[in-house]
Design a protein around this motif. Structure first.
Motif, PDB file in Angstrom:
ATOM      1  N   ARG A 102      35.872  36.487  38.356  1.00 57.21           N
ATOM      2  CA  ARG A 102      37.192  36.325  37.711  1.00 57.21           C
ATOM      3  C   ARG A 102      37.299  37.013  36.771  1.00 57.21           C
ATOM      4  O   ARG A 102      36.509  37.338  35.871  1.00 57.21           O
ATOM      5  CB  ARG A 102      37.830  34.842  37.845  1.00 57.21           C
ATOM      6  CG  ARG A 102      36.871  34.034  36.663  1.00 57.21           C
ATOM      7  CD  ARG A 102      37.469  32.500  37.030  1.00 57.21           C
ATOM      8  NE  ARG A 102      36.570  31.802  36.070  1.00 57.21           N
ATOM      9  CZ  ARG A 102      36.209  30.516  36.254  1.00 57.21           C
ATOM     10  NH1 ARG A 102      36.379  30.144  37.593  1.00 57.21           N
ATOM     11  NH2 ARG A 102      35.624  29.898  35.345  1.00 57.21           N
ATOM     12  N   GLY A 103      38.520  37.824  36.514  1.00 56.21           N
ATOM     13  CA  GLY A 103      38.929  38.669  35.417  1.00 56.21           C
ATOM     14  C   GLY A 103      39.651  37.893  34.330  1.00 56.21           C
ATOM     15  O   GLY A 103      40.278  36.874  34.472  1.00 56.21           O
ATOM     16  N   ASP A 111      43.125  35.928  34.534  1.00 51.98           N
ATOM     17  CA  ASP A 111      44.025  36.297  35.407  1.00 51.98           C
ATOM     18  C   ASP A 111      44.007  35.978  36.846  1.00 51.98           C
ATOM     19  O   ASP A 111      43.016  36.190  37.826  1.00 51.98           O
ATOM     20  CB  ASP A 111      43.953  37.902  35.658  1.00 51.98           C
ATOM     21  CG  ASP A 111      44.839  38.670  36.497  1.00 51.98           C
ATOM     22  OD1 ASP A 111      45.297  38.192  37.388  1.00 51.98           O
ATOM     23  OD2 ASP A 111      45.397  39.738  35.942  1.00 51.98           O
ATOM     24  N   ARG A 113      45.132  36.420  39.837  1.00 51.87           N
ATOM     25  CA  ARG A 113      44.939  37.268  40.918  1.00 51.87           C
ATOM     26  C   ARG A 113      43.555  37.623  41.191  1.00 51.87           C
ATOM     27  O   ARG A 113      43.215  38.314  42.364  1.00 51.87           O
ATOM     28  CB  ARG A 113      45.674  38.755  40.505  1.00 51.87           C
ATOM     29  CG  ARG A 113      47.340  38.370  40.298  1.00 51.87           C
ATOM     30  CD  ARG A 113      48.011  39.733  39.970  1.00 51.87           C
ATOM     31  NE  ARG A 113      47.198  39.828  38.575  1.00 51.87           N
ATOM     32  CZ  ARG A 113      47.891  41.115  37.880  1.00 51.87           C
ATOM     33  NH1 ARG A 113      48.977  41.913  38.273  1.00 51.87           N
ATOM     34  NH2 ARG A 113      47.351  41.256  36.708  1.00 51.87           N
ATOM     35  N   THR A 114      42.648  37.546  40.267  1.00 50.85           N
ATOM     36  CA  THR A 114      41.251  37.929  40.527  1.00 50.85           C
ATOM     37  C   THR A 114      40.114  36.973  41.011  1.00 50.85           C
ATOM     38  O   THR A 114      39.057  37.388  41.466  1.00 50.85           O
ATOM     39  CB  THR A 114      41.014  38.524  39.058  1.00 50.85           C
ATOM     40  OG1 THR A 114      40.821  37.293  38.238  1.00 50.85           O
ATOM     41  CG2 THR A 114      41.925  39.588  38.617  1.00 50.85           C
ATOM     42  N   GLN A 126      34.583  45.129  44.233  1.00 46.66           N
ATOM     43  CA  GLN A 126      35.476  44.223  43.791  1.00 46.66           C
ATOM     44  C   GLN A 126      35.795  44.308  42.309  1.00 46.66           C
ATOM     45  O   GLN A 126      36.925  44.102  41.868  1.00 46.66           O
ATOM     46  CB  GLN A 126      35.096  42.823  44.421  1.00 46.66           C
ATOM     47  CG  GLN A 126      35.079  42.589  45.757  1.00 46.66           C
ATOM     48  CD  GLN A 126      36.404  42.874  46.208  1.00 46.66           C
ATOM     49  OE1 GLN A 126      37.459  42.601  45.815  1.00 46.66           O
ATOM     50  NE2 GLN A 126      36.433  43.663  47.363  1.00 46.66           N
ATOM     51  N   ILE A 130      39.563  44.765  40.560  1.00 48.60           N
ATOM     52  CA  ILE A 130      39.695  43.773  39.317  1.00 48.60           C
ATOM     53  C   ILE A 130      40.213  44.500  38.081  1.00 48.60           C
ATOM     54  O   ILE A 130      41.312  44.279  37.371  1.00 48.60           O
ATOM     55  CB  ILE A 130      38.905  42.697  39.154  1.00 48.60           C
ATOM     56  CG1 ILE A 130      38.897  41.824  40.374  1.00 48.60           C
ATOM     57  CG2 ILE A 130      39.275  41.889  37.939  1.00 48.60           C
ATOM     58  CD1 ILE A 130      37.834  40.798  40.357  1.00 48.60           C
ATOM     59  N   TYR A 133      43.666  45.954  37.416  1.00 48.12           N
ATOM     60  CA  TYR A 133      44.828  45.379  36.666  1.00 48.12           C
ATOM     61  C   TYR A 133      44.617  45.585  35.214  1.00 48.12           C
ATOM     62  O   TYR A 133      43.503  45.257  34.820  1.00 48.12           O
ATOM     63  CB  TYR A 133      44.565  43.789  36.963  1.00 48.12           C
ATOM     64  CG  TYR A 133      44.917  43.324  38.219  1.00 48.12           C
ATOM     65  CD1 TYR A 133      46.316  43.448  38.893  1.00 48.12           C
ATOM     66  CD2 TYR A 133      43.925  42.911  38.957  1.00 48.12           C
ATOM     67  CE1 TYR A 133      46.376  43.116  40.330  1.00 48.12           C
ATOM     68  CE2 TYR A 133      44.101  42.537  40.294  1.00 48.12           C
ATOM     69  CZ  TYR A 133      45.463  42.616  41.050  1.00 48.12           C
ATOM     70  OH  TYR A 133      45.418  42.029  42.088  1.00 48.12           O
ATOM     71  N   VAL A 136      43.092  43.088  32.390  1.00 47.31           N
ATOM     72  CA  VAL A 136      41.925  42.594  32.809  1.00 47.31           C
ATOM     73  C   VAL A 136      40.922  43.410  31.465  1.00 47.31           C
ATOM     74  O   VAL A 136      40.639  44.504  31.681  1.00 47.31           O
ATOM     75  CB  VAL A 136      41.121  42.609  34.100  1.00 47.31           C
ATOM     76  CG1 VAL A 136      39.908  42.177  34.224  1.00 47.31           C
ATOM     77  CG2 VAL A 136      42.195  41.835  35.003  1.00 47.31           C
ATOM     78  N   ILE A 139      35.145  40.902  33.137  1.00 54.75           N
ATOM     79  CA  ILE A 139      34.827  39.758  34.158  1.00 54.75           C
ATOM     80  C   ILE A 139      33.813  38.927  33.993  1.00 54.75           C
ATOM     81  O   ILE A 139      33.067  39.291  33.594  1.00 54.75           O
ATOM     82  CB  ILE A 139      34.663  40.774  35.442  1.00 54.75           C
ATOM     83  CG1 ILE A 139      36.037  41.700  35.770  1.00 54.75           C
ATOM     84  CG2 ILE A 139      34.414  39.992  36.783  1.00 54.75           C
ATOM     85  CD1 ILE A 139      35.643  42.689  36.918  1.00 54.75           C
TER      86      ILE A 139
END
Length: 157
Positions: A102-103, A111, A113-114, A126, A130, A133, A136, A139
């Motif tokens: 995840r970001g 975030d 969306r991530t 991936q 990410i 964006y 971001v 991660i």
């Protein structure tokens, strides 16, 4: 864009080895590895029979709703901090099947969306998606089974 994997700071690992407290203010617990404990400093599995330190780690500078604290392992003996070369996967990542990623923004907010479970072979692709964006900044890679922090991905310079 290229990525790099960023292990926990050597200062944290050395502090624990020298009797320093973890993120909960407790002394890390000494254990013996069964061969599956992933060191968050060298990013290798700690060999069976070797000493392991288990403690609480907070991979954030800030304190807030998103600044999770969780368990991590490090080698009890000194180990070389993993240094990412050309986006090569750290051994502890390459030897597993999938991870939660995840970001986060620069102010350390998720975030939404991530967040996703990713097969290891798809991880670099991936991560680059990410990082598309703009907000971001980094991660987290976390265990898919336990959601423990494994390592961080940053944009390579």
């Amino acid at each position: 864009m290229s990525i790099k994997f960023t292990a926990i700071p050597t200062e944290i690992a050395n502090s624990w080895r020298n009797g320093g407290a973890d993120a909960q203010g407790l002394l890390p617990e000494h254990r013996i590895s069964d061969g599956s404990a992933p060191c968050r400093h060298c990013l290798k599995n700690i060999h069976e029979g070797k000493g392991v330190l288990l403690g609480a780690y907070k991979p954030f500078q800030s304190t807030g709703a998103f600044s999770e604290i969780g368990p991590i392992f490090i080698c009890e003996d000194n180990c070389q901090r993993f240094e990412s070369e050309n986006g090569a996967l750290p051994p502890v990542i390459a030897e597993r099947e999938q991870f939660l990623i995840r970001g986060y923004s620069a102010d350390e907010k998720i975030d939404y969306r991530t967040g996703q479970i990713v097969k290891v072979k798809e991880l670099p692709e991936q991560a680059e998606k990410i990082f598309a964006y703009q907000n971001v900044a980094f991660i987290h890679i976390r265990s898919a089974a336990y959601s423990c922090f494994t390592t961080r991905i940053d944009r390579a310079n």
